[in-house]
Design a protein around this motif. Structure first.
Motif, short mmCIF file in Angstrom:
data_model
loop_
_atom_site.label_atom_id
_atom_site.label_comp_id
_atom_site.label_asym_id
_atom_site.label_seq_id
_atom_site.Cartn_x
_atom_site.Cartn_y
_atom_site.Cartn_z
N GLU A 182 29.11 67.66 53.97
CA GLU A 182 29.97 66.80 54.78
C GLU A 182 30.22 67.42 56.15
O GLU A 182 30.27 66.72 57.17
N SER A 183 30.35 68.75 56.19
CA SER A 183 30.64 69.44 57.45
C SER A 183 29.47 69.35 58.44
O SER A 183 29.68 69.49 59.64
N ILE A 184 28.26 69.14 57.93
CA ILE A 184 27.11 69.04 58.83
C ILE A 184 26.68 67.58 59.05
O ILE A 184 25.60 67.30 59.55
N GLY A 185 27.56 66.67 58.66
CA GLY A 185 27.32 65.25 58.95
C GLY A 185 26.57 64.47 57.90
O GLY A 185 26.17 63.33 58.14
N LYS A 186 26.39 65.06 56.71
CA LYS A 186 25.71 64.35 55.64
C LYS A 186 26.71 63.54 54.82
O LYS A 186 27.93 63.73 54.91
N VAL A 187 26.19 62.62 54.00
CA VAL A 187 27.02 61.80 53.13
C VAL A 187 26.61 62.09 51.69
O VAL A 187 25.69 61.46 51.15
N PRO A 188 27.25 63.09 51.06
CA PRO A 188 26.89 63.41 49.68
C PRO A 188 27.52 62.46 48.68
O PRO A 188 28.66 62.01 48.87
N ILE A 189 26.78 62.11 47.65
CA ILE A 189 27.30 61.33 46.53
C ILE A 189 26.99 62.10 45.25
O ILE A 189 26.12 62.97 45.24
N THR A 190 27.71 61.82 44.19
CA THR A 190 27.51 62.53 42.93
C THR A 190 27.05 61.56 41.85
O THR A 190 27.60 60.47 41.71
N CYS A 191 26.05 61.97 41.09
CA CYS A 191 25.57 61.15 39.98
C CYS A 191 25.21 62.06 38.80
O CYS A 191 24.94 63.24 38.98
N LYS A 192 25.24 61.49 37.62
CA LYS A 192 24.85 62.23 36.43
C LYS A 192 23.36 62.54 36.47
O LYS A 192 22.59 61.91 37.18
N ALA A 193 22.97 63.53 35.68
CA ALA A 193 21.55 63.85 35.57
C ALA A 193 20.85 62.69 34.87
O ALA A 193 21.02 62.46 33.67
N SER A 194 20.08 61.94 35.63
CA SER A 194 19.41 60.75 35.12
C SER A 194 18.11 60.57 35.89
O SER A 194 18.09 60.76 37.11
N PRO A 195 17.01 60.23 35.21
CA PRO A 195 15.72 60.08 35.91
C PRO A 195 15.83 59.13 37.10
O PRO A 195 16.35 58.02 36.97
N GLY A 196 15.35 59.58 38.25
CA GLY A 196 15.34 58.73 39.43
C GLY A 196 16.61 58.76 40.25
O GLY A 196 16.68 58.09 41.28
N TYR A 197 17.62 59.50 39.80
CA TYR A 197 18.88 59.53 40.54
C TYR A 197 19.35 58.10 40.82
O TYR A 197 19.31 57.24 39.95
N ILE A 198 19.78 57.82 42.05
CA ILE A 198 20.23 56.48 42.42
C ILE A 198 19.20 55.80 43.33
O ILE A 198 18.62 54.78 42.98
N VAL A 199 18.98 56.39 44.50
CA VAL A 199 18.09 55.75 45.48
C VAL A 199 16.65 55.60 44.96
O VAL A 199 16.09 54.50 45.02
N PRO A 200 16.02 56.66 44.45
CA PRO A 200 14.64 56.48 43.98
C PRO A 200 14.51 55.45 42.86
O PRO A 200 13.51 54.74 42.77
N ARG A 201 15.54 55.37 42.01
CA ARG A 201 15.49 54.40 40.89
C ARG A 201 15.53 52.96 41.41
O ARG A 201 14.74 52.11 40.99
N ILE A 202 16.46 52.69 42.32
CA ILE A 202 16.54 51.35 42.91
C ILE A 202 15.29 51.07 43.75
O ILE A 202 14.70 49.98 43.70
N GLN A 203 14.89 52.08 44.50
CA GLN A 203 13.74 51.95 45.40
C GLN A 203 12.46 51.64 44.64
O GLN A 203 11.64 50.82 45.09
N ALA A 204 12.26 52.30 43.48
CA ALA A 204 11.05 52.08 42.70
C ALA A 204 10.93 50.62 42.26
O ALA A 204 9.85 50.02 42.34
N LEU A 205 12.05 50.06 41.81
CA LEU A 205 12.03 48.65 41.38
C LEU A 205 11.70 47.73 42.55
O LEU A 205 10.90 46.81 42.43
N ALA A 206 12.35 47.97 43.70
CA ALA A 206 12.13 47.12 44.87
C ALA A 206 10.69 47.22 45.37
O ALA A 206 10.05 46.20 45.69
#
Length: 330
Positions: A182-206
């Protein structure tokens, strides 16, 4: 937090992207070559690494993001060290990122370097895009200090970083990595250990669905990508996917999904159980005051107006806003 020392095991594409971000934000970054090389081969890697980082900064500066005169000062914060100088590379580093190839052998070797050389209390963050933190945690003697930090490419431009702690990850380690990002301007989010995380999982379907549209002859590749760029992309650059469901109404998604599932005879279009459950509970979205989000007590009219303003700014940035055609300017 300016002036912290950050280290990265691995000087490949991701390591270089992280170095660019970290140095730009005012921190020293030490890139440790993960492979043993002779002196000549290392010097070649070092020159290539520093050259790529500097070229990346120059490219952004040329677009007007910052004054190119600052590049020298930024580059002075970047060090590239050979594999036999691990103790120097990791000394006093608050966070050690691991950015080695996606193989178990490479990860084990990198984690062993961390275990043997990192300061007590330093956090270890893997940048893996495929392996789960719950699996990798066993590779280090200090699992309480370990988590995954999946950066999106290009690392310097993309703000999102997906953090995935292991079961053993201490709250302090997660908070340290999140706070630094956050201090270097990033937007971190937290997710459980799951294949594809969030973005790659949604992205793969699209992406797969876009490819199917071309495969089935529904539209040309050019028109599919225009649909994504000027429809999907602009819309979801303002509203999150779940926010959009609430905006239009979960009932619309419910009926549309069931229609597509029946029309294609394919369960991949069927609504997930949570959509059906929300329907049963009357959690339709804005129209009922609750959906994926709670809108109780919210000034919905003001919220809609703000989102429309955000959307208008997005259109303006894309050069898609035109003045009205009036009698005097037609």
């Amino acid at each position: 937090m300016a002036g912290e020392i950050i280290a990265c095991i691995g000087a490949g594409r991701m390591g270089r992207g992280i170095a660019q971000c970290v140095a730009y934000a005012g921190h020293d970054i030490r890139l440790l070559d993960a492979k043993p090389r002779d002196a000549a081969a290392f010097e070649e890697l070092k020159a290539q690494t520093l050259g790529e980082i500097e070229a990346g900064l120059a490219a952004i500066a040329s677009l007007g993001a910052f004054d190119k005169a600052a590049i020298g000062e930024i580059m002075a914060r970047v060090k590239v060290l050979p594999s036999d100088q691990a103790s120097e590379a990791l000394a006093q580093a608050a966070i050690v990122f691991e950015a080695v190839p996606e193989t178990e052998a490479a990860k084990r070797d990198a984690f062993a370097v961390f275990d043997a050389n990192a300061d007590e209390g330093a956090a270890l963050a893997s940048t893996t895009s495929t392996m789960l933190s719950t699996h990798l945690a066993a590779f280090t003697q200090y699992p309480s200090r370990f988590l995954n930090a999946h950066w999106l490419n290009p690392a310097f431009l993309m703000p999102l970083v997906e953090l995935s702690p292991a079961d053993e990850t201490a709250d302090e380690a997660l908070a340290a990595v999140r706070g630094f990002l956050e201090s270097i301007g990033k937007v971190p989010i937290t997710c459980k250990a799951s294949p594809g995380y969030i973005v790659p999982r949604i992205q793969a379907l699209a992406m797969n669905e876009a490819a199917r549209l071309v495969e089935e002859g529904v539209a040309s590749a050019e028109d599919v990508d225009k649909a994504v760029t000027y429809g999907f992309g602009l819309r979801f650059g303002v509203l999150g996917l779940l926010e959009f469901i609430d905006w239009g109404g979960g009932d619309i998604l419910f009926y549309a999904s069931n229609y597509l599932s029946d029309a294609f005879k394919d369960e991949r279009f069927a609504p997930p159980a949570i959509i059906s459950r929300n329907m049963e509970e009357g959690r339709i979205g804005l129209k009922t005051g609750a959906g994926f989000f709670d809108y109780e007590g919210m000034d919905v009219a003001a919220y809609r107006q703000k989102r429309m303003a955000d959307f208008l700014r997005s259109l303006e940035a894309s050069g898609l806003v035109r003045p009205p055609v009036l009698a005097g300017n037609s």
